[in-house]
Design a protein around this motif. Structure first.
Motif, short mmCIF file in Angstrom:
data_model
loop_
_atom_site.label_atom_id
_atom_site.label_comp_id
_atom_site.label_asym_id
_atom_site.label_seq_id
_atom_site.Cartn_x
_atom_site.Cartn_y
_atom_site.Cartn_z
N MET A 55 0.82 -1.21 0.00
CA MET A 55 0.00 0.00 0.00
C MET A 55 0.86 1.26 0.00
N VAL A 56 2.09 1.15 0.44
CA VAL A 56 3.03 2.27 0.34
C VAL A 56 3.65 2.31 -1.05
N GLY A 57 4.00 1.14 -1.56
CA GLY A 57 4.72 1.08 -2.83
C GLY A 57 3.89 1.49 -4.03
N ILE A 58 2.59 1.17 -4.04
CA ILE A 58 1.76 1.47 -5.21
C ILE A 58 1.66 2.96 -5.47
N PRO A 59 1.28 3.80 -4.51
CA PRO A 59 1.20 5.24 -4.82
C PRO A 59 2.54 5.89 -5.11
N LEU A 60 3.63 5.27 -4.63
CA LEU A 60 4.96 5.80 -4.91
C LEU A 60 5.51 5.29 -6.25
N LEU A 61 4.71 4.47 -6.96
CA LEU A 61 5.12 3.85 -8.22
C LEU A 61 6.28 2.88 -8.04
N ALA A 62 6.55 2.48 -6.80
CA ALA A 62 7.62 1.54 -6.52
C ALA A 62 7.15 0.10 -6.64
N HIS A 63 5.83 -0.12 -6.62
CA HIS A 63 5.29 -1.45 -6.86
C HIS A 63 4.30 -1.36 -8.02
N GLN A 64 4.61 -2.06 -9.10
CA GLN A 64 3.80 -1.98 -10.32
C GLN A 64 3.36 -3.38 -10.73
N LEU A 65 2.08 -3.50 -11.04
CA LEU A 65 1.55 -4.79 -11.47
C LEU A 65 1.89 -5.05 -12.93
N GLY A 98 23.50 3.56 -22.02
CA GLY A 98 24.58 2.59 -21.95
C GLY A 98 25.04 2.34 -20.53
N LEU A 99 25.19 3.41 -19.75
CA LEU A 99 25.65 3.25 -18.36
C LEU A 99 24.62 2.50 -17.52
N ALA A 100 23.34 2.86 -17.69
CA ALA A 100 22.29 2.20 -16.91
C ALA A 100 22.20 0.71 -17.24
N ALA A 101 22.32 0.39 -18.53
CA ALA A 101 22.24 -1.01 -18.93
C ALA A 101 23.48 -1.79 -18.51
N GLN A 102 24.64 -1.21 -18.69
CA GLN A 102 25.88 -1.93 -18.41
C GLN A 102 26.03 -2.22 -16.91
N PHE A 103 25.60 -1.27 -16.07
CA PHE A 103 25.80 -1.42 -14.62
C PHE A 103 24.49 -1.71 -13.88
N TRP A 104 23.45 -2.10 -14.64
CA TRP A 104 22.18 -2.55 -14.05
C TRP A 104 21.59 -1.50 -13.11
N ILE A 105 21.60 -0.25 -13.55
CA ILE A 105 21.03 0.85 -12.75
C ILE A 105 19.56 1.00 -13.11
N ASN A 106 18.70 1.05 -12.11
CA ASN A 106 17.26 1.10 -12.36
C ASN A 106 16.58 1.86 -11.23
N MET A 107 15.34 2.24 -11.45
CA MET A 107 14.52 2.82 -10.40
C MET A 107 14.15 1.72 -9.41
N GLY A 128 13.89 -3.73 -9.78
CA GLY A 128 13.56 -2.38 -10.21
C GLY A 128 12.34 -2.37 -11.10
N TRP A 129 12.09 -1.24 -11.77
CA TRP A 129 10.95 -1.11 -12.66
C TRP A 129 11.10 -2.09 -13.83
N PHE A 130 10.00 -2.66 -14.26
CA PHE A 130 10.04 -3.56 -15.42
C PHE A 130 10.47 -2.80 -16.67
N PHE A 131 9.95 -1.57 -16.84
CA PHE A 131 10.40 -0.69 -17.92
C PHE A 131 11.34 0.35 -17.29
N ASN A 132 12.63 0.11 -17.41
CA ASN A 132 13.61 0.99 -16.79
C ASN A 132 13.64 2.34 -17.50
N PRO A 133 13.22 3.43 -16.84
CA PRO A 133 13.18 4.73 -17.51
C PRO A 133 14.54 5.21 -18.00
N LEU A 134 15.61 4.81 -17.31
CA LEU A 134 16.95 5.26 -17.69
C LEU A 134 17.38 4.67 -19.03
N CYS A 135 16.80 3.56 -19.42
CA CYS A 135 17.10 2.96 -20.72
C CYS A 135 16.05 3.31 -21.77
#
Length: 376
Positions: free
Chosen positions: A125-135, A174-183, A191-198
């Motif tokens: 219930m905390v994660g959903i409004p923060l967009l940290a938990h996505q179905l 490139g940096l986000a993908a190479q070093f697995w950086i995600n929200m 992290g997010w299924f659709f990584n915004p950084l990529c």
């Protein structure tokens, strides 16, 4: 400028394919674009969202300023995207719970990241409004909202320093993908299924395309050699996706081995040859760009998109947000129905045709309401 029907029709087709792909186990999923290449409708949807953003909001950032009118319009759209995402998420949870409660389909609460709702209810219930938990099936709108939130700055830079923006965007990708950086995600790990950084790289390519279209120009000129390269790449990806046998192995086995050799002996980064949707790896990115370029070079596409047969797709494409929201909800209904009934061709046809009909009906209703409001 006259509205470009190509964008509406192709976006409508993407919405239909997303609904079909999100209702797995039907015969119809074998005919969507993901079966004939490395990318699927999601890549097309994000690319066209960037094009639409450039066409719709570019004019607000072309002059010397102030830019508050454009910022306000874009951020109001972000707020709308957030609201639609939260509403569809809550409805999807309710639908899944209803099938588990009244039909004994408890598996509905164990798919699409729904396990966290009963395993970690308070954290969820905390994660959903923060967009940290996505179905699952309802997780592309947070990506779009995040990209559109940064849209004012991106468009301002695209109007003045397009090459620098594209270079920085590629570097971040490139940096986000190479070093697995995600929200971050919460309460689930990862992290997010659709990584915004990529995925921002594809969105920005679309944004630059839209800004050039607004000026009556092309971002990438028509070149015979480039078109041939795009068509060859699409043909190769189609063969790999169809995966015919070749001796005692399949095409995918040989292709995967070839990708491994490229990575090992040419020291290419993993994302250049890997197949990962979250990080929008090279083959997926190149395929959607090749497909978009080939379609943009096809002179008959304008006439085809203006035909009566394409009108339903254009209608859904014009009302993309409500149609997507309804489609995300209907995916959960369709999956629940398939779970509590024996499989059959008639059932598949009913859930797919019925869902598309409802999406089309909503799009028609939205436009009818708009016309009625204008009349007074």
């Amino acid at each position: 400028m006259q509205r470009d029907l190509r964008l509406d029709v192709l976006r409508g087709i993407c919405l239909v394919m997303i609904y079909i792909n999100h209702t797995p186990g039907t015969i119809y999923e074998h005919f969507t674009s993901r079966n004939f290449g490395f990318s699927d409708a999601a890549e097309g949807f994000v690319l066209m969202s960037g094009i639409a953003a450039g066409l719709a909001y570019g004019k607000f950032f072309a002059g010397p300023g102030p830019y508050w009118s454009g910022v306000g319009k874009m951020w109001r759209r972000v707020w709308t995207l957030y609201q639609v995402h939260i509403v569809t998420t809550v409805i999807a949870i309710g639908i899944s719970a209803a099938f588990a409660l009244w039909f004994g389909a408890f598996e509905t609460m164990q798919r699409n990241a729904l396990t966290a709702t009963h395993k970690y209810p308070l954290q969820t219930m905390v994660g959903i409004p923060l967009l940290a938990h996505q179905l699952g099936y309802a997780n592309i709108l947070p990506l779009y909202a995040a990209l559109l939130f940064a849209g004012p700055l991106l468009i301002w830079l695209a109007q003045r320093h397009p090459r620098a923006l594209l270079a920085v965007s590629l570097l971040v990708y490139g940096l986000a993908a190479q070093f697995w950086i995600n929200m971050p995600s919460f309460p689930n790990e990862g992290g997010w299924f659709f990584n915004p950084l990529c995925w921002q790289f594809l969105f920005i390519i679309g944004l630059l395309t839209g800004l050039h279209m607004k000026r009556g120009e092309r971002l990438v000129p028509v070149r015979r050699g480039l078109l041939i390269a795009a068509l060859v790449f699409m043909a190769v990806s189609a063969v790999v996706a169809l995966n015919p046998p070749l001796g005692d192995k399949t095409i995918q086995d040989y292709f995967g081995r070839g990708m491994w050799y490229l990575r090992e002996y040419l020291s290419l980064p993993w994302f250049a040859v890997g197949f990962d949707k979250t990080y929008l790896t090279g083959p997926r990115l190149l395929h959607v760009l090749a497909l978009a370029y080939a379609l943009s070079c096809w002179p008959g596409l304008r006439g085809l998109c203006a035909s009566r047969a394409a009108a339903p797709f254009a209608l859904m494409g014009r009302q993309a947000l409500p149609v997507f929201g309804l489609g995300a909800v209907l995916c959960y209904v369709a999956n629940g129905i398939k779970m509590v009934n024996p499989p059959s061709f008639l059932l598949d046809t009913a859930v797919i045709a019925g869902g598309i009909a409802l999406m089309l009906g909503l799009a028609w209703s939205k436009e009818a309401w708009g016309r009625a409001a204008l009349r007074g």
